[in-house]
Design a protein around this motif. Structure first.
Motif, short mmCIF file in Angstrom:
data_model
loop_
_atom_site.label_atom_id
_atom_site.label_comp_id
_atom_site.label_asym_id
_atom_site.label_seq_id
_atom_site.Cartn_x
_atom_site.Cartn_y
_atom_site.Cartn_z
N LYS A 2 18.89 0.76 -8.20
CA LYS A 2 18.07 0.20 -7.14
C LYS A 2 16.90 -0.57 -7.74
O LYS A 2 16.48 -0.31 -8.86
CB LYS A 2 17.54 1.31 -6.23
N ALA A 4 13.03 -2.56 -6.36
CA ALA A 4 12.10 -2.84 -5.27
C ALA A 4 10.96 -3.71 -5.80
O ALA A 4 10.42 -3.43 -6.88
CB ALA A 4 11.55 -1.54 -4.69
N VAL A 151 15.91 -2.90 -2.53
CA VAL A 151 15.55 -2.01 -1.42
C VAL A 151 14.06 -2.13 -1.13
O VAL A 151 13.32 -2.78 -1.87
CB VAL A 151 15.91 -0.54 -1.76
N ASP A 152 13.62 -1.48 -0.06
CA ASP A 152 12.22 -1.52 0.31
C ASP A 152 11.38 -0.71 -0.67
O ASP A 152 11.87 0.25 -1.28
CB ASP A 152 12.05 -0.96 1.73
N SER A 153 10.12 -1.08 -0.81
CA SER A 153 9.25 -0.40 -1.75
C SER A 153 9.01 1.07 -1.38
O SER A 153 8.63 1.87 -2.23
CB SER A 153 7.91 -1.13 -1.86
N ASP A 154 9.26 1.44 -0.11
CA ASP A 154 9.14 2.85 0.27
C ASP A 154 10.11 3.72 -0.51
O ASP A 154 9.81 4.89 -0.80
CB ASP A 154 9.39 3.03 1.77
N ALA A 155 11.27 3.16 -0.86
CA ALA A 155 12.25 3.93 -1.64
C ALA A 155 11.71 4.21 -3.03
O ALA A 155 11.93 5.29 -3.60
CB ALA A 155 13.57 3.16 -1.71
N TYR A 156 10.99 3.23 -3.60
CA TYR A 156 10.39 3.46 -4.91
C TYR A 156 9.29 4.50 -4.82
O TYR A 156 9.14 5.35 -5.69
CB TYR A 156 9.83 2.16 -5.49
N GLU A 157 8.49 4.45 -3.74
CA GLU A 157 7.42 5.44 -3.57
C GLU A 157 7.99 6.85 -3.51
O GLU A 157 7.46 7.78 -4.14
CB GLU A 157 6.64 5.15 -2.29
N ALA A 158 9.08 7.03 -2.79
CA ALA A 158 9.72 8.36 -2.72
C ALA A 158 10.20 8.79 -4.09
O ALA A 158 10.06 9.96 -4.47
CB ALA A 158 10.88 8.32 -1.73
N HIS A 159 10.75 7.85 -4.84
CA HIS A 159 11.24 8.16 -6.19
C HIS A 159 10.08 8.50 -7.12
O HIS A 159 10.17 9.45 -7.92
CB HIS A 159 12.02 6.96 -6.72
N SER A 246 6.54 12.46 0.39
CA SER A 246 7.72 11.77 0.89
C SER A 246 8.84 12.78 1.03
O SER A 246 9.20 13.44 0.06
CB SER A 246 8.15 10.64 -0.05
#
Length: 293
Positions: A2, A4, A151-159, A246
C-alpha cells in the motif's frame, strides 16, 4: 503493498558546500553517515533538550542537485527553514522550503518493485516501509511504479499507530517533550556517539543516568477509543495522557514507573471511563542502552 500521500508532510532542502557539517552540528542524528537512498531519523532540539521539530532526512543524488532533503511535519516546515537560516551565520548553506512542490509518499507492506531516486527505507521501524519524496500530482504514478495500491492517508495513520511510532502534535507536544519520552532513542533517532549538537548535554545525561520516566507506550482498546488528551488513570491515580488511536490500537504518554507499580499492585488502566491495556508490558520497562545502527 500500500501507499499513501501524506499531505501533512513538507520537504525542506539544505544545500551548499557546508551543508553536511552544518546540519551535523545541530541535529540528533549523524548526518555524516547519510548518502543517497539512505534515510535517518532525527530532531532539532532546544538548548534544554526538548524537541522543536522531528524529521526524516536523506541525501539527494547529484541528478537532483545534491544537498539534503528533510521530510518534516508541514505545519513546522517554514519555521524549521527559518530557524536553520538563523543558525547558518557565515556557513555556505542554502535553505529552501520545497513543500509547495515536493511531498511525501509512504509505502508499506512489501518491497518496492523499483526504487525511485528520492526513496529510502523508513529508519524508525521496518514495518513503516519506505518514504518517497515526490510531487503530489505524481503520487498515483509512483505508487504504480513501486507496485503499491494508493490508499487514503488514514490507512497509513492506522498502520503507524499499530507499529507504535508517535506523531508530534498528537502523541506529544513540540517544545514540551524530550527525545526519550517520544522513544527517539528506541527508534534510532539519537546518535549518542556523534558528538555535540543543540541540546546534546541534556539528552546524553538522560541516557547515561537512565532518568527517563515518561514514555509513549502502545495500548489496546477494549471498545470505543478515548479522546486524544484524555487522562490515563491507574485505578484512581493519574499516570499519563492518551494520544492517537485507530481501531483497537492506541498510543499513550505514560509515567512508566507509576504504571509498573500500579499494575504490580493489581490496578487496571482506563482513560475517559474506558478500559485500556498495555500492548506489551515490556514497553514500560527500561530498554538496553543502544546507539544508532
Amino acid at each position: 503493498m500500500k501507499a499513501a500521500f501524506l499531505r501533512d508532510r513538507g520537504v525542506i532542502k539544505v544545500g551548499g558546500e557546508d551543508a553536511r557539517n552544518f546540519l551535523n552540528g545541530l541535529v540528533t542524528t549523524d548526518v555524516t553517515l547519510l548518502r543517497p537512498g539512505l534515510g535517518r531519523f532525527g530532531a532539532l532540539l532546544t538548548p534544554q533538550g526538548k524537541i522543536t521539530t522531528d524529521f526524516l532526512i536523506t541525501e539527494a543524488p547529484s541528478g537532483h542537485g545534491g544537498g539534503f532533503l528533510i521530510d518534516v511535519p508541514r505545519p513546522l516546515a517554514a519555521g524549521l527553514a527559518t530557524k536553520l537560516g538563523f543558525y547558518k551565520l557565515r556557513a555556505k548553506v542554502v535553505v529552501e522550503d520545497l513543500s509547495d512542490s515536493l511531498g511525501v509518499l509512504a509505502a508499506w507492506g512489501g518491497e518496492p518493485a523499483m526504487k525511485p531516486d528520492l526513496a529510502f527505507a523508513d529508519p524508525r521501524n521496518d514495518a513503516l516501509g519506505w518514504r518517497i519524496l515526490v510531487p503530489e500530482e505524481l503520487a498515483s504514478k509512483v505508487a504504480d511504479l513501486v507496485g503499491a495500491d494508493l490508499v487514503d492517508s488514514d490507512a497509513y495513520e492506522a498502520h503507524r499507530i499499530k507499529a507504535g511510532v508517535p506523531r508530534g502534535g498528537l502523541d506529544f507536544m513540540y517544545g514540551d517533550a524530550f527525545p526519550h519520552e517520544t522513544n527517539m532513542d528506541r527508534l534510532h533517532g539519537v546518535d549518542f556517539d556523534k558528538g555535540c549538537y543543540v541540546g546534546q548535554e541534556v539528552v546524553s545525561r538522560m541516557q547515561h543516568r537512565g532518568t527517563a520516566r515518561t514514555r509513549i507506550v502502545r495500548v489496546v482498546l477494549d471498545d470505543f477509543s478515548p479522546e486524544a488528551g484524555a487522562t490515563v488513570l491507574a485505578g484512581e491515580k493519574s499516570v499519563g495522557t492518551m494520544g492517537s488511536t485507530s481501531g483497537g490500537n492506541g498510543l499513550a504518554l505514560l509515567r512508566t514507573d507509576r504504571v509498573a507499580d500500579a499494575l504490580d499492585a493489581g490496578a487496571s488502566l482506563s482513560a475517559g471511563g474506558l478500559a485500556i491495556h498495555l500492548t506489551d508490558p515490556n514497553d514500560i520497562r527500561p530498554a538496553p542502552k543502544q546507539t544508532v545502527a
